[in-house]
Enzyme design. Structure first.
Site, PDB file in Angstrom:
ATOM      1  N   GLY A   1     -23.164  14.926 -41.895  1.00  0.00           N
ATOM      2  CA  GLY A   1     -24.071  13.864 -41.461  1.00  0.00           C
ATOM      3  C   GLY A   1     -25.473  14.371 -41.212  1.00  0.00           C
ATOM      4  O   GLY A   1     -25.849  15.443 -41.696  1.00  0.00           O
TER       5      GLY A   1
ATOM      6  N   GLY B   1     -31.740  16.711 -49.143  1.00  0.00           N
ATOM      7  CA  GLY B   1     -30.820  17.665 -49.779  1.00  0.00           C
ATOM      8  C   GLY B   1     -29.471  16.998 -50.037  1.00  0.00           C
ATOM      9  O   GLY B   1     -28.924  17.059 -51.146  1.00  0.00           O
ATOM     10  N   HIS B   2     -28.932  16.325 -49.011  1.00  0.00           N
ATOM     11  CA  HIS B   2     -27.665  15.613 -49.202  1.00  0.00           C
ATOM     12  C   HIS B   2     -27.826  14.509 -50.250  1.00  0.00           C
ATOM     13  O   HIS B   2     -26.949  14.293 -51.080  1.00  0.00           O
ATOM     14  CB  HIS B   2     -27.215  14.935 -47.898  1.00  0.00           C
ATOM     15  CG  HIS B   2     -26.958  15.880 -46.763  1.00  0.00           C
ATOM     16  ND1 HIS B   2     -27.741  15.930 -45.648  1.00  0.00           N
ATOM     17  CD2 HIS B   2     -25.988  16.809 -46.578  1.00  0.00           C
ATOM     18  CE1 HIS B   2     -27.273  16.831 -44.811  1.00  0.00           C
ATOM     19  NE2 HIS B   2     -26.211  17.392 -45.349  1.00  0.00           N
TER      20      HIS B   2
ATOM     21  N   GLN C   1     -21.063  29.666 -48.751  1.00  0.00           N
ATOM     22  CA  GLN C   1     -20.101  28.562 -48.652  1.00  0.00           C
ATOM     23  C   GLN C   1     -19.689  28.100 -50.058  1.00  0.00           C
ATOM     24  O   GLN C   1     -18.507  27.839 -50.325  1.00  0.00           O
ATOM     25  CB  GLN C   1     -20.729  27.405 -47.868  1.00  0.00           C
ATOM     26  CG  GLN C   1     -19.949  26.117 -47.949  1.00  0.00           C
ATOM     27  CD  GLN C   1     -20.473  25.056 -47.007  1.00  0.00           C
ATOM     28  OE1 GLN C   1     -20.235  25.122 -45.815  1.00  0.00           O
ATOM     29  NE2 GLN C   1     -21.178  24.061 -47.523  1.00  0.00           N
TER      30      GLN C   1
ATOM     31  N   SER D   1     -30.142  20.080 -41.795  1.00  0.00           N
ATOM     32  CA  SER D   1     -30.039  19.184 -40.635  1.00  0.00           C
ATOM     33  C   SER D   1     -30.552  19.895 -39.390  1.00  0.00           C
ATOM     34  O   SER D   1     -31.031  19.259 -38.446  1.00  0.00           O
ATOM     35  CB  SER D   1     -28.595  18.747 -40.427  1.00  0.00           C
ATOM     36  OG  SER D   1     -28.107  18.165 -41.615  1.00  0.00           O
ATOM     37  N   ARG D   2     -30.442  21.216 -39.367  1.00  0.00           N
ATOM     38  CA  ARG D   2     -30.875  21.971 -38.175  1.00  0.00           C
ATOM     39  C   ARG D   2     -32.396  22.038 -38.060  1.00  0.00           C
ATOM     40  O   ARG D   2     -32.907  22.435 -37.014  1.00  0.00           O
ATOM     41  CB  ARG D   2     -30.274  23.381 -38.187  1.00  0.00           C
ATOM     42  CG  ARG D   2     -28.774  23.376 -37.921  1.00  0.00           C
ATOM     43  CD  ARG D   2     -28.233  24.761 -37.636  1.00  0.00           C
ATOM     44  NE  ARG D   2     -26.862  24.686 -37.148  1.00  0.00           N
ATOM     45  CZ  ARG D   2     -25.758  24.792 -37.903  1.00  0.00           C
ATOM     46  NH1 ARG D   2     -25.860  24.978 -39.209  1.00  0.00           N
ATOM     47  NH2 ARG D   2     -24.559  24.709 -37.366  1.00  0.00           N
TER      48      ARG D   2
HETATM   49  O1  PAF Z   1     -22.107  22.168 -45.662  1.00  0.00           O
HETATM   50  C1  PAF Z   1     -21.613  21.415 -44.784  1.00  0.00           C
HETATM   51  O2  PAF Z   1     -22.225  20.427 -44.371  1.00  0.00           O
HETATM   52  C2  PAF Z   1     -20.248  21.732 -44.210  1.00  0.00           C
HETATM   53  O3  PAF Z   1     -20.056  23.092 -44.098  1.00  0.00           O
HETATM   54  C3  PAF Z   1     -19.106  21.078 -45.001  1.00  0.00           C
HETATM   55  C4  PAF Z   1     -19.018  21.616 -46.415  1.00  0.00           C
HETATM   56  C5  PAF Z   1     -19.305  19.567 -45.043  1.00  0.00           C
HETATM   57  C6  PAF Z   1     -17.765  21.369 -44.313  1.00  0.00           C
HETATM   58  O4  PAF Z   1     -17.746  20.891 -43.020  1.00  0.00           O
END
Ligand code: PAF
Length: 294
Positions: free
Chosen positions: A32, A37-38, A154, A187-188
């Site tokens: 959220g 970016g999202h 990640q 988000s940070r």
């Molecule tokens: O990148 C993120 O926002 C989180 O690490 C993810 C992949 C949604 C997992 O909680």
């Protein structure tokens, strides 16, 4: 657009779509506090898939003690409003109890790739990420899942997870989105005051110096790391947590970049906010690497 809070509901919707409608499903997993970016991931999911699911779940399992789980920005109403403009089909916004019901005791660990860089700085972080992503992939059964290159480690962990556990999902990694100043969207960034926002631009400047030196033929990992470190030191408000130059696929330390595609990754504190960013340096002949992997 439907907001779903129960695993079972999402599971039965996707089962029906798969069985009866023969459509492709894409998921954009997020925590959220959505930003451009999202949204770039959502746009690509919309372009590639018939049905788009965005998950919004601040995952407690990936935060360590003393980290910002309690303060992490949450704005489901704002996020929902944003996503209505993107023609998203489903938002999956479960509660913590829905994802981790009482007695939950199964965790997923991707060994080796999870242990260095962010894994060393945030023990248990990738166990939490791998566990929740496994749950999301199991519930949504997507053909494609979309993640950003800003979280480079990640992305590697998730690609390995999908390969090792045999998920039938293609992982799509899309480029880091940046403000005009070069600051990577995160988000940070919402935690930063104006001064810190300005100071944080040193991160991208430092990485850009490494890119430029590489383009001019520098192949020593140590010298590239030093360039980044020195630039970050010019900004009194910034505190370098780590700078690492590794093979971009294995995350093993390298001395010389010669034939390697390298990941230059940093974590930097601005006040109490910890930001990460990276650049990938690759030999010219490898530049056409595709970003969609299974
Ligand atoms: O990148 C993120 O926002 C989180 O690490 C993810 C992949 C949604 C997992 O909680």
């Amino acid at each position: 657009m439907e907001i779903i809070t129960r695993r079972q509901r999402l599971h039965s919707i996707v089962r029906k779509i798969r069985r009866e409608e023969d459509k492709t499903i894409g998921i954009v997993p997020t925590m959220g506090a959505l930003h451009e970016g999202h949204l770039s991931l959502v746009r690509e999911a919309r372009r590639m898939c018939d049905v788009v699911v965005v998950s919004i779940f601040v995952n407690p399992a990936q935060f360590g003690p003393g980290e910002d789980f309690d303060h992490y920005p949450r704005n489901l109403t704002g996020d929902t409003a944003l996503l209505t403009d993107y023609n998203v089909d489903y938002i999956f916004a479960p509660s913590v109890e829905e994802i981790y019901p009482k007695g939950f005791s199964t965790f997923v660990t991707v060994e080796n790739l999870s242990e260095q860089l962010e894994g060393a700085a945030r023990p248990g972080h990738f166990r939490g990420v791998a566990t929740v992503v496994t749950i999301l992939l199991n519930v949504a059964r997507p053909d494609f899942a979309f993640f950003g290159q800003k979280d480079a480690q990640q992305a590697l962990v998730i690609k390995r997870l999908v390969r090792d556990l045999g998920f039938d999902t293609e992982i799509v990694i899309l480029p880091t989105m940046r403000e005009e100043s070069g600051l990577a969207l995160s988000s940070r960034n919402a935690y930063l005051d104006d001064e810190e926002q300005r100071a944080a631009t040193v991160i991208h400047r430092a990485l850009a110096l490494a890119e430029a030196a590489y383009a001019h033929g520098e192949r020593s990992a140590k010298r590239l790391a030093e360039l980044v470190r020195t630039e970050i030191l010019t900004e009194p408000r910034a505190r370098l947590d780590y700078i690492s130059v590794t093979d971009a696929d294995t995350l093993e330390k390298i001395d010389k970049l010669d034939d390697h595609t390298a990941l230059v990754a940093v974590a930097v504190y601005l006040g109490r906010t910890r930001l990460i960013d990276n650049v990938v340096l690759q030999p010219a002949k490898q530049k056409a690497r595709v970003t969609v992997e299974t």
